[in-house]
Design a protein around this motif. Structure first.
Motif, PDB file in Angstrom:
ATOM      1  N   ASP A 257       0.914  -1.056   0.046  1.00 51.10           N
ATOM      2  CA  ASP A 257       0.110   0.072  -0.001  1.00 51.10           C
ATOM      3  C   ASP A 257       0.737   1.119   0.087  1.00 51.10           C
ATOM      4  O   ASP A 257       0.278   2.507   0.092  1.00 51.10           O
ATOM      5  N   GLY A 258       2.161   1.305  -0.039  1.00 50.67           N
ATOM      6  CA  GLY A 258       3.005   2.218   0.038  1.00 50.67           C
ATOM      7  C   GLY A 258       3.641   2.911   1.028  1.00 50.67           C
ATOM      8  O   GLY A 258       4.353   3.583   1.072  1.00 50.67           O
ATOM      9  N   VAL A 259       3.072   2.210   2.338  1.00 49.88           N
ATOM     10  CA  VAL A 259       3.849   2.809   3.854  1.00 49.88           C
ATOM     11  C   VAL A 259       5.109   2.036   3.838  1.00 49.88           C
ATOM     12  O   VAL A 259       5.396   1.059   3.384  1.00 49.88           O
ATOM     13  N   VAL A 260       6.113   3.000   4.336  1.00 50.33           N
ATOM     14  CA  VAL A 260       7.170   2.715   4.319  1.00 50.33           C
ATOM     15  C   VAL A 260       7.724   2.694   5.643  1.00 50.33           C
ATOM     16  O   VAL A 260       7.379   3.255   6.647  1.00 50.33           O
ATOM     17  N   GLU A 261       8.785   1.625   5.750  1.00 48.46           N
ATOM     18  CA  GLU A 261       9.583   1.561   7.035  1.00 48.46           C
ATOM     19  C   GLU A 261      11.046   2.043   6.807  1.00 48.46           C
ATOM     20  O   GLU A 261      11.544   1.546   5.525  1.00 48.46           O
ATOM     21  N   ASN A 262      11.525   2.860   7.624  1.00 45.75           N
ATOM     22  CA  ASN A 262      12.714   3.342   7.273  1.00 45.75           C
ATOM     23  C   ASN A 262      13.600   3.674   8.631  1.00 45.75           C
ATOM     24  O   ASN A 262      13.195   4.669   9.050  1.00 45.75           O
TER      25      ASN A 262
END
Length: 204
Positions: free
Chosen positions: A116-121
């Motif tokens: 869904d495009g959510v990012v972990e960074n």
């Protein structure tokens, strides 16, 4: 007259590419399609029989719900030592009272994007814990399931392409590189932690 627990506002520590603190952000809103780099940790809990405690993330988690992963992950708050954050989250998520926390991978970093495009960074040092206490008591708000399995079995599962969280997948070859027996792994140096983690006690 009933009472309710106070709502705790949690913050994460934002960092630059060099690992220096550049501020804080609300944990509740930091994970988006443009998540800023921030400080986190991963933890693997082992027992004296060579088993590792593997968890399944709660089904409603914003990032990687229902995915099999390492024992525990989390974020230190501003001013919180990373080892203290590990102890805190193990108690909160699994009812584990950790007394032996060891740094394994001080400079691990990863970035991953969900469908869904959510990012972990995250700059995400990895810790190990030895625990032979009472059975874990998972908090269903965080953990759907927790099981002990032999480290060699889990390592092979991941190596064979088994589905795990992206951070766990990236950590596993680095951990295997430390040796076959987790009880004999060398400790990482705190000098190799991100600067924000080494000076976390000085953060505002």
């Amino acid at each position: 007259m009933s009472s309710t627990s106070p709502v705790v506002t949690e913050y994460v520590v934002l960092v630059d590419d060099a690992g220096h603190s550049v501020g804080t952000a609300l944990k509740s809103i930091v994970h988006t399609t443009s998540t800023p780099l921030h400080l986190a940790f991963s933890c693997y809990v082992f027992n004296s029989h060579g088993d590792v405690l593997i968890t399944e993330r709660a089904h409603h988690k914003k990032t990687w719900p229902s995915v099999t992963t390492n024992t525990c992950c989390g974020h230190p708050g501003p001013g919180e030592d990373l080892s203290d954050a590990v102890v805190r989250r193990l108690e909160q998520e699994l009812g584990i009272a950790a007394t032996s926390v060891r740094l394994l991978l001080p400079d691990f970093r990863y970035r991953a994007v969900m469908d869904d495009g959510v990012v972990e960074n995250e700059l995400c040092p990895v810790y190990g814990v030895l625990y032979d206490g009472p059975a874990p008591r998972p908090d269903p708000a965080e953990v759907a399931r927790a099981n002990w399995i032999p480290w060699s079995e889990f390592s092979q599962f991941v190596s064979d392409g088994g589905t795990v969280s992206p951070w766990c997948r990236e950590q596993m070859p680095l951990l295997r590189g430390l040796g076959d027996d987790p009880s004999q792994w060398p400790s990482g140096s705190s000098a190799d932690l991100p600067e924000a983690a080494r000076s976390v006690g000085d953060l505002d």
